[in-house]
Design a protein around this motif. Structure first.
Motif, PDB file in Angstrom:
ATOM      1  N   GLY A  96       0.828  -1.202   0.000  1.00  0.00           N
ATOM      2  CA  GLY A  96       0.000   0.000   0.000  1.00  0.00           C
ATOM      3  C   GLY A  96       0.861   1.250   0.000  1.00  0.00           C
ATOM      4  N   LYS A  97       0.505   2.194   0.853  1.00  0.00           N
ATOM      5  CA  LYS A  97       1.248   3.447   0.993  1.00  0.00           C
ATOM      6  C   LYS A  97       1.993   3.446   2.322  1.00  0.00           C
ATOM      7  N   ILE A  98       3.080   4.232   2.388  1.00  0.00           N
ATOM      8  CA  ILE A  98       3.872   4.335   3.605  1.00  0.00           C
ATOM      9  C   ILE A  98       4.190   5.802   3.870  1.00  0.00           C
ATOM     10  N   GLU A  99       4.246   6.153   5.157  1.00  0.00           N
ATOM     11  CA  GLU A  99       4.505   7.541   5.541  1.00  0.00           C
ATOM     12  C   GLU A  99       5.334   7.569   6.824  1.00  0.00           C
ATOM     13  N   ASP A 103      11.274  14.486  10.540  1.00  0.00           N
ATOM     14  CA  ASP A 103      11.435  15.161   9.253  1.00  0.00           C
ATOM     15  C   ASP A 103      12.314  14.293   8.357  1.00  0.00           C
ATOM     16  N   PRO A 104      11.801  13.835   7.194  1.00  0.00           N
ATOM     17  CA  PRO A 104      12.593  12.954   6.330  1.00  0.00           C
ATOM     18  C   PRO A 104      13.937  13.564   5.920  1.00  0.00           C
ATOM     19  N   LEU A 105      13.989  14.867   5.677  1.00  0.00           N
ATOM     20  CA  LEU A 105      15.251  15.493   5.281  1.00  0.00           C
ATOM     21  C   LEU A 105      16.239  15.497   6.442  1.00  0.00           C
ATOM     22  N   GLU A 106      15.744  15.765   7.625  1.00  0.00           N
ATOM     23  CA  GLU A 106      16.602  15.785   8.806  1.00  0.00           C
ATOM     24  C   GLU A 106      17.127  14.393   9.136  1.00  0.00           C
ATOM     25  N   GLU A 107      16.321  13.384   8.908  1.00  0.00           N
ATOM     26  CA  GLU A 107      16.690  12.007   9.227  1.00  0.00           C
ATOM     27  C   GLU A 107      17.349  11.276   8.051  1.00  0.00           C
ATOM     28  N   ALA A 108      17.529  11.960   6.917  1.00  0.00           N
ATOM     29  CA  ALA A 108      18.110  11.356   5.717  1.00  0.00           C
ATOM     30  C   ALA A 108      17.345  10.101   5.310  1.00  0.00           C
ATOM     31  N   THR A 109      16.030  10.216   5.314  1.00  0.00           N
ATOM     32  CA  THR A 109      15.152   9.104   4.966  1.00  0.00           C
ATOM     33  C   THR A 109      14.486   9.393   3.635  1.00  0.00           C
ATOM     34  N   VAL A 110      14.510   8.414   2.738  1.00  0.00           N
ATOM     35  CA  VAL A 110      13.846   8.538   1.444  1.00  0.00           C
ATOM     36  C   VAL A 110      12.532   7.775   1.530  1.00  0.00           C
ATOM     37  N   VAL A 111      11.431   8.476   1.286  1.00  0.00           N
ATOM     38  CA  VAL A 111      10.114   7.847   1.344  1.00  0.00           C
ATOM     39  C   VAL A 111       9.412   8.098   0.020  1.00  0.00           C
ATOM     40  N   THR A 112       8.988   7.024  -0.643  1.00  0.00           N
ATOM     41  CA  THR A 112       8.155   7.130  -1.836  1.00  0.00           C
ATOM     42  C   THR A 112       6.785   6.583  -1.465  1.00  0.00           C
ATOM     43  N   ASP A 113       5.893   6.437  -2.441  1.00  0.00           N
ATOM     44  CA  ASP A 113       4.549   5.934  -2.137  1.00  0.00           C
ATOM     45  C   ASP A 113       4.559   4.563  -1.463  1.00  0.00           C
ATOM     46  N   HIS A 114       5.459   3.665  -1.885  1.00  0.00           N
ATOM     47  CA  HIS A 114       5.421   2.278  -1.423  1.00  0.00           C
ATOM     48  C   HIS A 114       6.685   1.824  -0.700  1.00  0.00           C
ATOM     49  N   ALA A 115       7.660   2.715  -0.502  1.00  0.00           N
ATOM     50  CA  ALA A 115       8.928   2.283   0.086  1.00  0.00           C
ATOM     51  C   ALA A 115       9.560   3.392   0.920  1.00  0.00           C
ATOM     52  N   ALA A 116      10.416   2.962   1.842  1.00  0.00           N
ATOM     53  CA  ALA A 116      11.211   3.892   2.649  1.00  0.00           C
ATOM     54  C   ALA A 116      12.578   3.264   2.852  1.00  0.00           C
ATOM     55  N   GLU A 117      13.590   4.099   2.845  1.00  0.00           N
ATOM     56  CA  GLU A 117      14.928   3.612   3.143  1.00  0.00           C
ATOM     57  C   GLU A 117      15.713   4.714   3.821  1.00  0.00           C
ATOM     58  N   ARG A 177       9.584   5.608  12.959  1.00  0.00           N
ATOM     59  CA  ARG A 177       8.242   5.013  12.853  1.00  0.00           C
ATOM     60  C   ARG A 177       7.610   5.390  11.524  1.00  0.00           C
ATOM     61  N   PHE A 178       6.896   4.429  10.975  1.00  0.00           N
ATOM     62  CA  PHE A 178       6.180   4.617   9.727  1.00  0.00           C
ATOM     63  C   PHE A 178       4.787   4.035   9.878  1.00  0.00           C
ATOM     64  N   ARG A 179       3.779   4.709   9.314  1.00  0.00           N
ATOM     65  CA  ARG A 179       2.441   4.144   9.210  1.00  0.00           C
ATOM     66  C   ARG A 179       2.303   3.675   7.776  1.00  0.00           C
ATOM     67  N   PHE A 180       1.558   2.583   7.568  1.00  0.00           N
ATOM     68  CA  PHE A 180       1.388   2.066   6.219  1.00  0.00           C
ATOM     69  C   PHE A 180       0.056   1.367   6.057  1.00  0.00           C
ATOM     70  N   SER A 181      -0.327   1.183   4.800  1.00  0.00           N
ATOM     71  CA  SER A 181      -1.539   0.439   4.470  1.00  0.00           C
ATOM     72  C   SER A 181      -1.128  -0.802   3.691  1.00  0.00           C
ATOM     73  N   GLY A 182      -2.060  -1.713   3.538  1.00  0.00           N
ATOM     74  CA  GLY A 182      -1.770  -2.942   2.797  1.00  0.00           C
ATOM     75  C   GLY A 182      -0.924  -3.891   3.628  1.00  0.00           C
ATOM     76  N   GLN A 183      -0.215  -4.756   2.955  1.00  0.00           N
ATOM     77  CA  GLN A 183       0.633  -5.742   3.613  1.00  0.00           C
ATOM     78  C   GLN A 183       2.103  -5.349   3.485  1.00  0.00           C
TER      79      GLN A 183
END
Length: 102
Positions: free
Chosen positions: A30-33, A38-52, A61-67
């Motif tokens: 699903g989607k992830i958030e 702050d993603p820029l402060e934490e050097a985190t890349v978040v797209t609709d379906h992935a985070a790294e 912490r991330f909230r997400f939908s789907g599996q």
């Protein structure tokens, strides 16, 4: 976090650092958030379906939908879990209620 976000992103994944610089990659169907940071402060890349990103100490912490589709964690040498005790802990809670800051 709004009630609408909790309704549309009902699940929670928590990455817990163990004091050693480590990398993580999360993919969901699903989607992830990212929440509570702050993603820029934490050097985190978040797209609709992935985070790294990277974590040393603390919690991401991330909230997400789907599996959950895939989770990969590795220590600063690139050694993956479970072969390294330094890789971050990963906790997945399906249907996790929202709390302040999550």
């Amino acid at each position: 976090m709004s009630a609408e976000t909790t309704d549309t992103l009902p699940h929670l994944i928590t990455i817990v650092g163990r004091g050693v610089p480590s990398n993580y990659e999360i993919t969901v169907e699903g989607k992830i958030e990212l929440i509570g940071a702050d993603p820029l402060e934490e050097a985190t890349v978040v797209t609709d379906h992935a985070a790294e990103g990277a974590v040393d100490i603390g919690v991401m912490r991330f909230r997400f939908s789907g599996q959950m589709a895939n989770v990969q964690v590795g220590d600063w040498n690139g050694v993956p879990a479970p072969d390294s005790p330094s890789t971050p802990g990963v906790h997945i809670d399906y249907g996790a209620p929202a709390r302040d800051g999550t």
